[in-house]
Design an enzyme around this catalytic site. Structure first.
Site, mmCIF file in Angstrom:
data_model
loop_
_atom_site.group_PDB
_atom_site.id
_atom_site.type_symbol
_atom_site.label_atom_id
_atom_site.label_comp_id
_atom_site.label_asym_id
_atom_site.label_seq_id
_atom_site.Cartn_x
_atom_site.Cartn_y
_atom_site.Cartn_z
ATOM 1 N N SER A 293 8.808 -7.743 -5.399
ATOM 2 C CA SER A 293 8.174 -8.166 -6.648
ATOM 3 C C SER A 293 8.102 -7.024 -7.654
ATOM 4 C CB SER A 293 6.783 -8.737 -6.349
ATOM 5 O OG SER A 293 5.784 -7.938 -6.909
ATOM 6 N N LYS A 294 8.336 -7.398 -8.897
ATOM 7 C CA LYS A 294 8.365 -6.426 -9.983
ATOM 8 C C LYS A 294 7.013 -5.705 -10.094
ATOM 9 C CE LYS A 294 9.448 -6.436 -14.919
ATOM 10 N NZ LYS A 294 9.905 -7.235 -16.049
ATOM 11 N N ARG A 295 5.984 -6.469 -9.875
ATOM 12 C CA ARG A 295 4.634 -5.931 -10.043
ATOM 13 C C ARG A 295 4.216 -5.034 -8.867
ATOM 14 N NH1 ARG A 295 -0.049 -8.211 -8.939
ATOM 15 N NH2 ARG A 295 1.022 -10.060 -8.167
ATOM 16 N N LYS A 296 4.556 -5.485 -7.667
ATOM 17 C CA LYS A 296 4.038 -4.770 -6.492
ATOM 18 C C LYS A 296 4.957 -3.672 -5.969
ATOM 19 C CE LYS A 296 1.806 -8.855 -4.575
ATOM 20 N NZ LYS A 296 2.100 -9.850 -3.533
#
Ligand code: GLU
Length: 546
Positions: A293-296
């Protein structure tokens, strides 16, 4: 209804015919079996591991078959456009040795240019007009509010959302209503009149997944937006046809759009390219596996690998390991070979999620860096430091001879028994830091402070840079004996209770004082590299504030 008249009203003027475009963008003169592949990113500025994954596959397939890899920029959605994004894509992929034959900012054979979709407006309109004239596309006057009300209604009824079937209100407008709306100057988009039926299943051959079954499309997707700019789906079909793409390898997140693409190709009368949807990169997260994930996960971004200074070949080796099941075996047999010699096969790509494991990549990196000689390592680190290093780190290279000595020592002398301490450039630069910067903090000494100071002072008195390693070690032994440590290991082992420790503990005191660390390569050589002045200064400094 007179569709021709409608087409003329919606998109007035003369547009070139399909035949004109067929001639303008002729089939490519390539040998039989040569594949034309592409990368078609949106210029969002974010380029990730999935892009690299697909890029390597597309590049390998094109170039192994004697074909072409091109770069097309899908910039129809201006909201997502970021300045410098195209250069970023090219730069990021170049780092991993992905070379395009033609495309945006690359140049090459101009026959199929331009490669920015925004510069191809006329061709999309010409084909939209054709579809309208054939009754396969129609104007839709629904407003944003109406569409979101529709979405809410469908969600409440637990139905599939979108513009289709009975919900496609403008699909059945009478001629009169259409012209009334047009005369009133209402903005409109152009939608495909889908002929699909969701009850029908389509059996398709995916180049990666084999036989797949998808549901026929029945969405009346937008093909031209109200500003006359095409949507991604529409532009993609036209471009892949006229750029003469033969194989599209892309992430499986596009599988859901495949039925739309199939219907568009059919409606346009184009032969479809083959599609291969490659599996997503997964990450083990505790008990579960999930998509990166881009965020994590910072490791999703390709920027991460450059900033950390991963050796590009190592990343490529790992990607190939994940991409082709027989790569690992090949690589074991051919560790030093050009990776391009590997017989990459689309059929060998894995069909379901590939597990991406940073620890595995780190292991591969260590092995790859251990294959470099000192000079190649120097160049790699220097290039990294020039781009990402601190000003102190850039300065490490002021004396390249010293750097070579440092690397020779840290990588293992003689080349045969290579140490595998380096994982990335940033980690390696941190590893060798004490050769160039005085340690700010010291690992803890095991001996008491008084002993430490006494040992250091004594050693300073006898130390001479002219000593060879044996003489140097003789002096360490003398200091050991003088302070209640066993000068010989065997004496210490025979009766450990008679000593404070052994000569190894004394060496550790000297090591921590000189480098700040309890674990380093050979201390004698470290002192030689640092030189007399610096060695003395560090030892002295350590007696003052250890
Ligand atoms: N423009 C799409 C993207 O941003 C490309 C999808 C495709 O390869 O067909 O990834």
């Amino acid at each position: 209804m007179d569709y021709r008249k409608l087409a003329e009203r919606l998109l007035p003027g003369d547009y070139p015919t399909p035949e004109f475009y067929e001639e303008k963008y002729p089939p490519r003169a390539l040998p039989a079996g040569a594949e034309v592949t592409r990368l078609a990113p949106s210029p969002t500025g974010f380029i990730h591991l999935g892009n690299l994954f697909a890029a390597i596959a597309n590049e390998r397939v094109a170039h192994r078959s004697g074909g072409v890899l091109y770069l097309r920029i899908e910039d129809t959605d201006l909201k997502r456009k970021v300045d410098g994004a195209v250069e970023a894509v090219i730069g990021a992929l170049k780092y991993f040795d992905i070379k395009f034959d033609e495309g945006a900012e690359i140049g090459g054979d101009e026959t199929y240019a331009p490669w920015y979709q925004r510069q191809r407006a006329e061709i999309y309109r010409a084909f939209a007009k054709k579809l309208i004239a054939e009754g396969r596309a129609y104007p839709c006057f629904c407003t944003e509010e109406e569409l979101s009300a529709l979405r809410e209604e469908q969600t409440a009824k637990k139905e599939i959302t979108g513009y289709y079937g009975k919900y496609a209100r403008c699909r059945n407008l009478s001629e009169e209503e259409i012209y009334r709306n047009l005369d009133a100057g209402k903005p409109f988009v152009i939608r495909l009149r889908s002929l699909g039926n969701p009850e029908n299943k389509l059996k398709l051959r995916d180049a990666v997944k084999g036989e797949i079954t998808v549901t026929e499309n029945d969405q009346d997707v937008v093909i031209l937006k109200s500003d006359g700019i095409p949507t991604y789906h529409f532009a993609h079909a036209i471009d892949d046809h006229f750029m003469r793409t033969t194989l599209v390898i892309r992430g499986e997140e596009w599988l859901a759009s495949l039925p739309i693409h199939v219907e568009l190709f059919d409606a346009l009368g184009f032969r479809r390219p083959r599609y291969g949807h490659n599996c997503s990169l997964m990450k083990q997260d505790g008990e579960t596996r999930r998509k990166l994930s881009k965020r994590k996960d910072p490791e999703l971004s390709l920027e991460f690998y450059r900033k950390e200074g991963y050796y590009p070949r190592a990343v490529k080796v790992y990607m190939l390991t994940l991409l082709n099941s027989n790569f690992e075996e090949w690589y074991l047999k051919n560790p030093a070979a050009d990776l391009n010699e590997f017989p990459f096969k689309v059929e060998k790509m894995s069909k379901s999620g590939a597990l991406f494991d940073l620890d595995k990549l780190n292991d591969i990196s260590k092995n790859e860096l251990a294959l470099l000689d000192e000079k190649a390592m120097l160049v790699f680190l220097k290039d990294w430091a020039a781009e990402f290093g601190t000003s102190a780190q850039k300065n490490y290279f002021a004396d390249e001879e010293k750097m070579l000595r440092v690397l020779t020592l840290c990588m293992g002398v003689g080349g045969k028994k290579r140490r595998k301490d380096f994982t990335t450039a940033s980690q390696a630069m941190e590893f060798i830091r004490y050769f160039f910067e005085r340690p700010e903090a010291h690992e803890e000494y095991r001996a008491e402070r008084e002993t430490v100071c006494a040992v250091l002072r004594d050693f300073l008195q006898s130390y001479s840079p002219a000593d060879d390693s044996q003489a140097w070690f003789g002096k360490v032994k003398e200091v050991a004996a003088a302070h209640g440590y066993a000068a010989e290991m065997r004496d210490y082992k025979a009766s450990p209770e008679s000593y404070k420790g052994s000569v190894a503990d004394v060496a550790e005191i000297l090591r921590i004082a000189t480098t700040g660390r309890a674990n380093t390569p050979d201390l004698y050589t470290i002192m030689q590299i640092l030189g007399e002045e610096e060695t003395r200064a560090r030892l002295k400094c350590a007696t003052e504030n250890p």
